[in-house]
Scaffold this motif. Sequence first.
Motif, mmCIF file in Angstrom:
data_model
loop_
_atom_site.group_PDB
_atom_site.id
_atom_site.type_symbol
_atom_site.label_atom_id
_atom_site.label_comp_id
_atom_site.label_asym_id
_atom_site.label_seq_id
_atom_site.Cartn_x
_atom_site.Cartn_y
_atom_site.Cartn_z
ATOM 1 N N LEU A 49 0.806 -1.221 0.000
ATOM 2 C CA LEU A 49 0.000 0.000 0.000
ATOM 3 C C LEU A 49 0.842 1.275 0.000
ATOM 4 O O LEU A 49 0.385 2.331 -0.430
ATOM 5 C CB LEU A 49 -0.919 0.016 1.223
ATOM 6 N N GLY A 50 2.058 1.180 0.554
ATOM 7 C CA GLY A 50 2.877 2.371 0.709
ATOM 8 C C GLY A 50 2.492 3.208 1.908
ATOM 9 O O GLY A 50 2.891 4.368 2.029
ATOM 10 N N GLU A 51 1.741 2.622 2.818
ATOM 11 C CA GLU A 51 1.329 3.296 4.046
ATOM 12 C C GLU A 51 0.881 2.246 5.055
ATOM 13 O O GLU A 51 0.684 1.077 4.706
ATOM 14 C CB GLU A 51 0.180 4.270 3.777
ATOM 15 N N ALA A 91 8.114 2.910 1.632
ATOM 16 C CA ALA A 91 7.435 3.454 2.807
ATOM 17 C C ALA A 91 7.866 2.702 4.060
ATOM 18 O O ALA A 91 7.973 1.474 4.057
ATOM 19 C CB ALA A 91 5.927 3.344 2.632
ATOM 20 N N THR A 92 8.130 3.437 5.135
ATOM 21 C CA THR A 92 8.424 2.857 6.447
ATOM 22 C C THR A 92 7.787 3.755 7.500
ATOM 23 O O THR A 92 7.250 4.818 7.186
ATOM 24 C CB THR A 92 9.941 2.774 6.727
ATOM 25 N N TRP A 93 7.889 3.345 8.769
ATOM 26 C CA TRP A 93 7.340 4.199 9.826
ATOM 27 C C TRP A 93 8.423 4.963 10.589
ATOM 28 O O TRP A 93 8.158 5.533 11.644
ATOM 29 C CB TRP A 93 6.471 3.391 10.789
ATOM 30 N N TRP A 94 9.642 5.009 10.025
ATOM 31 C CA TRP A 94 10.716 5.796 10.630
ATOM 32 C C TRP A 94 11.211 6.819 9.615
ATOM 33 O O TRP A 94 11.809 6.445 8.599
ATOM 34 C CB TRP A 94 11.866 4.892 11.059
ATOM 35 N N PRO A 95 10.981 8.104 9.842
ATOM 36 C CA PRO A 95 11.376 9.125 8.865
ATOM 37 C C PRO A 95 12.858 9.111 8.506
ATOM 38 O O PRO A 95 13.230 9.523 7.408
ATOM 39 C CB PRO A 95 10.991 10.441 9.560
ATOM 40 N N GLN A 97 14.749 6.577 7.953
ATOM 41 C CA GLN A 97 15.155 5.487 7.063
ATOM 42 C C GLN A 97 13.960 5.025 6.240
ATOM 43 O O GLN A 97 13.189 4.168 6.660
ATOM 44 C CB GLN A 97 15.743 4.312 7.847
ATOM 45 N N ARG A 98 13.836 5.572 5.057
ATOM 46 C CA ARG A 98 12.735 5.235 4.165
ATOM 47 C C ARG A 98 13.241 4.329 3.047
ATOM 48 O O ARG A 98 13.278 4.707 1.880
ATOM 49 C CB ARG A 98 12.138 6.507 3.557
ATOM 50 N N ASN A 99 13.677 3.140 3.394
ATOM 51 C CA ASN A 99 14.149 2.208 2.372
ATOM 52 C C ASN A 99 13.959 0.768 2.838
ATOM 53 O O ASN A 99 13.567 0.513 3.983
ATOM 54 C CB ASN A 99 15.613 2.488 2.008
ATOM 55 N N TYR A 100 14.234 -0.166 1.935
ATOM 56 C CA TYR A 100 14.029 -1.579 2.251
ATOM 57 C C TYR A 100 14.980 -2.078 3.328
ATOM 58 O O TYR A 100 14.696 -3.075 3.999
ATOM 59 C CB TYR A 100 14.165 -2.424 0.980
ATOM 60 N N GLY A 101 16.108 -1.382 3.506
ATOM 61 C CA GLY A 101 17.019 -1.762 4.574
ATOM 62 C C GLY A 101 16.370 -1.656 5.944
ATOM 63 O O GLY A 101 16.686 -2.433 6.855
ATOM 64 N N PHE A 102 15.462 -0.695 6.105
ATOM 65 C CA PHE A 102 14.741 -0.563 7.372
ATOM 66 C C PHE A 102 13.994 -1.846 7.693
ATOM 67 O O PHE A 102 14.060 -2.358 8.820
ATOM 68 C CB PHE A 102 13.750 0.602 7.298
ATOM 69 N N TRP A 103 13.269 -2.374 6.713
ATOM 70 C CA TRP A 103 12.453 -3.562 6.963
ATOM 71 C C TRP A 103 13.315 -4.799 7.181
ATOM 72 O O TRP A 103 12.964 -5.668 7.985
ATOM 73 C CB TRP A 103 11.482 -3.779 5.803
ATOM 74 N N ARG A 104 14.429 -4.901 6.477
ATOM 75 C CA ARG A 104 15.327 -6.042 6.707
ATOM 76 C C ARG A 104 15.820 -6.047 8.153
ATOM 77 O O ARG A 104 15.833 -7.084 8.820
ATOM 78 C CB ARG A 104 16.516 -5.975 5.747
ATOM 79 N N ARG A 105 16.226 -4.892 8.610
ATOM 80 C CA ARG A 105 16.731 -4.782 9.978
ATOM 81 C C ARG A 105 15.616 -5.015 10.995
ATOM 82 O O ARG A 105 15.772 -5.789 11.940
ATOM 83 C CB ARG A 105 17.334 -3.393 10.174
#
Length: 239
Positions: A49-51, A91-95, A97-105
């Motif tokens: 969804l991007g959100e 999209a992430t919930w941390w301003p 880090q808006r990248n896929y690395g955020f979700w991997r971590r």
Amino acid sequence: MRREADLLVMSALGQPPHKGVPACPGLNLGETVRHVGSGYHWTLEYLRLGEEPRDWQRYPADGQDLLEFTRSAAEAVVEQLAAHDEDEPCATWWPEQRNYGFWRRRLAHETTVHRMDVQGAAGMDAGPVDDEVALDGVDEVLTLWLGHKLDTLGVRGSRDEVVAVRVQDHMWLTRCGPQGASAWRVEPEDAEHADALVTADPMTMYRWLWGRLPDRMIEVYGDHDAIAQLWALLRLATK
């Protein structure tokens, strides 16, 4: 994340779902496994969804085994993340880090912490966590959860206190008080005037910051009230 998800599922295999998680009173093995699977589905919807999604698959489908619910969702997330570079925007919930690395971590630590919960409920010793992973987990819980999530909840400390967190030759300062909470990396000499200091090996500190170990498992120095405030705020941030 894939290895940790496999360990979580294997540790739960054949175990009664009602068995309690020793480090988290009120939480049981089955609910932990379901929570992790639900989190994977939530992440997939967030990326689609991007959100932040309002609706996602929280429970196994009719006829679907609980472990398969979580295992298949883990596989889907791993495939989704592997299809993108870490630096690719999303999209992430941390301003910060808006990248896929955020979700991997984020999912790597989510899975690791709950893998240890499941092992505890199953009567197993918590399997080891590599020092590099544990150190990154310490940084994440301090900078993301204490330094960001707590603020989004509108939670503040009652006293302005600075607590240093030392793990091997790595050091962070945390400041909690009426103005909010923050955490950042520093050199050891920058922590000399902190109100208190907590120190432990990487895995022990990782688990303590996530509320999985009591204070007696770490070394504490200085103002115990400052440490108690940090502990209480972390429990609210990571709830």
